[in-house]
Design a protein around this motif. Sequence first.
Motif, short mmCIF file in Angstrom:
data_model
loop_
_atom_site.label_atom_id
_atom_site.label_comp_id
_atom_site.label_asym_id
_atom_site.label_seq_id
_atom_site.Cartn_x
_atom_site.Cartn_y
_atom_site.Cartn_z
N THR A 2 75.50 54.70 34.68
CA THR A 2 75.64 53.37 34.09
C THR A 2 75.19 52.30 35.07
O THR A 2 74.46 51.38 34.70
CB THR A 2 77.11 53.13 33.66
N SER A 3 75.58 52.42 36.33
CA SER A 3 75.18 51.44 37.34
C SER A 3 73.66 51.44 37.50
O SER A 3 73.04 50.38 37.59
CB SER A 3 75.82 51.76 38.69
N TYR A 4 73.04 52.62 37.52
CA TYR A 4 71.59 52.71 37.66
C TYR A 4 70.90 52.08 36.45
O TYR A 4 69.93 51.35 36.60
CB TYR A 4 71.16 54.17 37.82
N PHE A 5 71.41 52.31 35.26
CA PHE A 5 70.85 51.73 34.04
C PHE A 5 70.82 50.21 34.14
O PHE A 5 69.81 49.58 33.87
CB PHE A 5 71.66 52.18 32.82
N PHE A 6 71.94 49.61 34.56
CA PHE A 6 72.00 48.15 34.68
C PHE A 6 71.10 47.64 35.81
O PHE A 6 70.51 46.58 35.71
CB PHE A 6 73.44 47.67 34.85
N TRP A 7 71.00 48.42 36.89
CA TRP A 7 70.09 48.03 37.98
C TRP A 7 68.65 48.01 37.47
O TRP A 7 67.91 47.06 37.75
CB TRP A 7 70.22 49.00 39.16
N VAL A 8 68.24 49.04 36.74
CA VAL A 8 66.87 49.10 36.21
C VAL A 8 66.63 47.92 35.28
O VAL A 8 65.59 47.26 35.36
CB VAL A 8 66.61 50.45 35.50
N GLN A 9 67.57 47.64 34.40
CA GLN A 9 67.41 46.51 33.48
C GLN A 9 67.26 45.20 34.24
O GLN A 9 66.42 44.37 33.92
CB GLN A 9 68.57 46.45 32.51
N GLY A 10 68.09 45.02 35.27
CA GLY A 10 68.01 43.82 36.09
C GLY A 10 66.69 43.72 36.84
O GLY A 10 66.09 42.65 36.93
N HIS A 11 66.23 44.87 37.36
CA HIS A 11 64.94 44.91 38.07
C HIS A 11 63.81 44.50 37.14
O HIS A 11 62.95 43.69 37.50
CB HIS A 11 64.73 46.32 38.61
N HIS A 12 63.81 45.02 35.93
CA HIS A 12 62.79 44.66 34.95
C HIS A 12 62.83 43.16 34.67
O HIS A 12 61.78 42.50 34.63
CB HIS A 12 63.01 45.42 33.65
#
Length: 142
Positions: free
Chosen positions: A14-24
């Motif tokens: 879940t943390s990685y998913f939100f990190w990727v979304q934020g990075h995008h």
Amino acid sequence: HSHTYIHTSSRLITSYFFWVQGHHQVMSDAMLIVKANAPNGTGIIIPNGLDLATLNGRMFENFQVDDTTGVPPGSDLETLEKEYENGRVAEVHSDGCSPNTAKFNSTLAAFLIGAQKYAYYGCTQGWTLQTGWDAIVPEYCS
């Protein structure tokens, strides 16, 4: 213990998913700012390991013909050949690489096969300036 492991694992996902979304989102916002402030809207964003159609640059973090961990996974060579057609600058990087080694020879050869206008190649031992990013390699200048 297995319940804790599953819980911890899902939290990491879940943390990685939100990190990727934020990075995008950050990269997309940065592209808008750069284009708005660059002469004739010509600014370039080349993010690490991110392939977004809204960006005009792309970095292949660890260039490989069969990149199973790439984004998207597959042949980096085939993808590189399409970057110019898509109007993007391409930075091709080979990590854990030194000049005059088998990895250097194979990745540089693959790059030269797929390179189009506005494609650049680098071969380094790591991700800091002192691990090869500041080196001038004679093969690059010939």
